[in-house]
Design a protein around this motif. Structure first.
Motif, mmCIF file in Angstrom:
data_model
loop_
_atom_site.group_PDB
_atom_site.id
_atom_site.type_symbol
_atom_site.label_atom_id
_atom_site.label_comp_id
_atom_site.label_asym_id
_atom_site.label_seq_id
_atom_site.Cartn_x
_atom_site.Cartn_y
_atom_site.Cartn_z
ATOM 1 N N GLY A 14 -100.352 25.085 -12.670
ATOM 2 C CA GLY A 14 -99.556 24.185 -11.842
ATOM 3 C C GLY A 14 -99.045 22.990 -12.611
ATOM 4 N N GLU A 15 -99.846 22.499 -13.549
ATOM 5 C CA GLU A 15 -99.430 21.369 -14.385
ATOM 6 C C GLU A 15 -98.279 21.767 -15.301
ATOM 7 O OE1 GLU A 15 -103.810 19.176 -14.701
ATOM 8 O OE2 GLU A 15 -103.113 20.489 -16.317
ATOM 9 N N VAL A 16 -98.365 22.974 -15.846
ATOM 10 C CA VAL A 16 -97.311 23.462 -16.740
ATOM 11 C C VAL A 16 -96.000 23.629 -15.975
ATOM 12 C CG1 VAL A 16 -96.583 25.354 -18.243
ATOM 13 C CG2 VAL A 16 -98.973 24.608 -18.257
ATOM 14 N N LEU A 17 -96.081 24.208 -14.777
ATOM 15 C CA LEU A 17 -94.876 24.447 -13.985
ATOM 16 C C LEU A 17 -94.254 23.150 -13.484
ATOM 17 C CD1 LEU A 17 -95.964 27.559 -11.868
ATOM 18 C CD2 LEU A 17 -94.791 27.482 -14.074
ATOM 19 N N SER A 18 -95.044 22.082 -13.393
ATOM 20 C CA SER A 18 -94.534 20.791 -12.906
ATOM 21 C C SER A 18 -93.925 19.935 -14.010
ATOM 22 C CB SER A 18 -95.668 20.003 -12.233
ATOM 23 O OG SER A 18 -96.129 20.674 -11.081
ATOM 24 N N LEU A 28 -96.805 15.076 -27.713
ATOM 25 C CA LEU A 28 -97.586 14.970 -26.484
ATOM 26 C C LEU A 28 -96.853 15.618 -25.320
ATOM 27 C CD1 LEU A 28 -98.615 11.186 -26.609
ATOM 28 C CD2 LEU A 28 -100.119 13.135 -27.085
ATOM 29 N N LEU A 29 -97.638 16.179 -24.397
ATOM 30 C CA LEU A 29 -97.149 16.541 -23.074
ATOM 31 C C LEU A 29 -97.772 15.542 -22.099
ATOM 32 C CD1 LEU A 29 -97.571 20.430 -23.179
ATOM 33 C CD2 LEU A 29 -95.462 19.118 -23.469
ATOM 34 N N ILE A 30 -96.997 15.086 -21.127
ATOM 35 C CA ILE A 30 -97.475 14.068 -20.189
ATOM 36 C C ILE A 30 -97.641 14.694 -18.816
ATOM 37 C CG2 ILE A 30 -97.052 11.788 -19.205
ATOM 38 C CD1 ILE A 30 -95.111 11.313 -21.575
ATOM 39 N N VAL A 31 -98.867 14.653 -18.303
ATOM 40 C CA VAL A 31 -99.179 15.217 -16.988
ATOM 41 C C VAL A 31 -99.310 14.062 -15.999
ATOM 42 C CG1 VAL A 31 -100.845 16.538 -15.626
ATOM 43 C CG2 VAL A 31 -100.364 17.189 -18.000
ATOM 44 N N SER A 58 -103.615 11.446 -14.122
ATOM 45 C CA SER A 58 -102.536 11.576 -15.103
ATOM 46 C C SER A 58 -103.143 11.479 -16.500
ATOM 47 C CB SER A 58 -101.501 10.468 -14.913
ATOM 48 O OG SER A 58 -100.916 10.531 -13.626
ATOM 49 N N ARG A 59 -102.530 12.154 -17.468
ATOM 50 C CA ARG A 59 -103.107 12.115 -18.814
ATOM 51 C C ARG A 59 -102.074 12.556 -19.849
ATOM 52 N NH1 ARG A 59 -104.484 17.096 -16.741
ATOM 53 N NH2 ARG A 59 -104.627 18.859 -18.198
#
Length: 329
Positions: A161-165, A177-180, A188-189
């Motif tokens: 779900g994090e990847v798809l968002s 970096l990828l920002i969640v 968030s991280r």
């Protein structure tokens, strides 16, 4: 928005529109809303429709719905209570009077479960299958997207779900970096990427049409024009696992989330093999994968070959020094 089939499930009742908003809210956070969840929410809507005369959930109504039911398993009841508790909290956030479910209902339910842990060879196999997607793929976009999604899952341990968002703006190539934003438990991280994954993302960005639109999803479905759905992921990953010939000892296909379990297990093993002790390794891993409770990360310890019994023995002496955090799911 709900699709037509999902919307028909909530056609009646004064709470119908709020269930629609609630589901949109969950999906907007990157959470998956599965078919079984929709069925439970449909049942809850029906029960509230019969029990409530106005847009208000009283204590009496809540306690009636939360009552124990004949032949209901503890796991099923736990899911039903969790659904009601979260929906009730959502209504209160909108200013609607709804009974707050007391802690006595929020009992932890032990469900025996052991995830499938992919070997390095198997992870390599599913990557190769994704790279070679040809027959039966209607869109060239799929052949571009799935190899990248799989590498992000394998290389970061992120939730699907994090990847798809992820949006274009959530990719920081300068700092790798990828920002969640506000994922599970509203956490968030920053997620660091390896050199090879950064190179994969950079190449992908150079090939997509929406790369100059920062608010757009990083991975856009050619059929909907927006982010991919979890159901689409389930369908394609089952196909990829099947082509790769990977099945669990019980003969079933693995789950997408098993890639995250595999990442956490392998990462913990590597940290321990480097000489790091568990009390240092577990908090680091927890922060990286977005766990707010160390007990979530401890689930992976029994999958390693290192010191599980010693960890449990020492942890038991800590008593109440580590506060408990209620699981939102």
């Amino acid at each position: 928005m709900l699709n037509d089939k999902e919307f028909r499930a909530f056609q009646e009742g004064i709470f119908k529109i709020y269930f629609e908003k609630y589901i949109e809210f969950k999906r907007g956070k990157g959470e998956k809303v599965t078919r079984s969840t929709l069925i439970r929410l449909k049942t809850l809507n029906q029960e509230l429709t019969l029990a409530c005369d106005s847009l208000e959930i009283s204590r009496e109504v809540a306690e009636f719905i939360l009552r124990e039911r004949e032949k209901e398993s503890p796991a099923s009841r736990g899911l039903r209570i969790s659904d009601f508790r979260q929906f009730s909290a959502f209504l209160r956030s909108l200013g609607i009077t709804s009974y707050e479910i007391p802690r006595k209902y929020m009992k932890k339910v032990y469900v025996p479960f052991r995830p499938y842990i992919f070997s390095e060879a198997e992870l390599g196999s599913i990557t190769r299958v994704a790279d070679q997607l040809r027959q039966g793929i209607r869109s060239q976009t799929h052949r571009l997207v799935y190899p990248v999604i799989i590498r992000v899952l394998i290389g970061t341990g992120m939730r699907i779900g994090e990847v798809l968002s992820l949006k274009i703006q959530d990719v920081d190539m300068a700092n790798q970096l990828l920002i969640v934003y506000k994922s599970k438990n509203n956490v968030s991280r920053y997620v660091p990427m390896s050199e090879s994954l950064s190179a994969t993302i950079a190449k992908y960005l150079s090939r997509i049409q929406n790369r100059n639109e920062p608010q757009q999803h990083l991975f856009i479905s050619p059929y909907t024009g927006t982010g991919y759905s979890y159901d689409a992921m389930k369908y394609m990953f089952k196909k990829i696992f099947s082509i790769a010939g990977i099945r669990t000892p019980q003969g079933r296909l693995p789950r997408i989330h098993d890639i995250r379990h595999s990442f956490c297990t392998a990462s913990l093993n590597r940290m321990l093999e480097s000489g790091m002790n568990l009390y240092t390794a577990v908090p680091i891993l927890a922060a990286y994968v977005g766990h707010v409770n160390l007990s979530d990360t401890e689930r992976y310890i029994h999958l390693t070959e290192h010191g599980y019994s010693d960890f449990i023995t020492k942890e038991s002496r800590l008593g109440s020094l580590i506060p408990e955090v209620c699981d939102e799911n």
